[in-house]
Design an enzyme around this catalytic site. Structure first.
Site, short mmCIF file in Angstrom:
data_model
loop_
_atom_site.label_atom_id
_atom_site.label_comp_id
_atom_site.label_asym_id
_atom_site.label_seq_id
_atom_site.Cartn_x
_atom_site.Cartn_y
_atom_site.Cartn_z
CG ASP A 15 -1.94 1.07 1.20
OD1 ASP A 15 -1.70 2.15 0.61
OD2 ASP A 15 -3.02 0.84 1.77
CE LYS A 19 -5.49 11.74 1.12
NZ LYS A 19 -6.72 11.81 1.90
CG ASP A 51 1.70 -0.31 -9.25
OD1 ASP A 51 1.79 -0.66 -8.05
OD2 ASP A 51 0.62 0.02 -9.77
NE ARG A 86 -4.58 -10.13 -5.44
CZ ARG A 86 -5.66 -10.13 -4.72
NH1 ARG A 86 -6.79 -10.55 -5.24
NH2 ARG A 86 -5.64 -9.74 -3.48
CE1 TYR A 87 -3.53 -5.72 -4.96
CE2 TYR A 87 -2.12 -7.51 -4.23
CZ TYR A 87 -3.28 -6.77 -4.10
OH TYR A 87 -4.19 -7.09 -3.13
#
Length: 107
Positions: A15, A19, A51, A86-87
């Site tokens: 993740d 911010k 990514d 998959r990401y």
């Protein structure tokens, strides 16, 4: 975990917490780098892939300021021996370029 117990670690497409006020929640963080150094054996590999442009800049900056791991520039194509995720597939579908880092633990 005991000291120097791992031969390899992976952080695949975490993740990004994009911010700035959430930067302390990112896994690649100075305190976590110290813990990764502690649990990895000398010469062990830490593979990181992302990514997300904000996370890519963050990893480059944070790892460039530390001296616990060798931190060469990232590869822009999945290195041989890395498993697809998959990401990663989602990033390609959405036109993003993943970065693949291989950090080596210094003694």
């Amino acid at each position: 975990m005991p000291d120097a117990c791992l031969d390899r670690a992976y952080l695949m497409f975490p993740d990004p917490w994009p911010k700035a006020r959430h930067a302390k929640r990112r896994f690649v963080h100075p305190e976590n780098i110290k813990q990764m150094h502690r649990v990895l054996k000398p010469g062990a590999i830490w593979r990181v892939a992302s990514d997300h442009p904000v996370y890519q800049e963050w990893v480059t900056e944070v790892m460039g300021k530390q001296n616990l791991f060798d931190a060469p520039p990232p590869a822009k194509e999945r290195p041989e021996g890395w498993s697809p995720t998959r990401y990663e597939a989602k990033a390609f579908r959405e036109g993003r370029v993943p970065f693949y880092w291989t950090f080596t633990r210094r003694p």
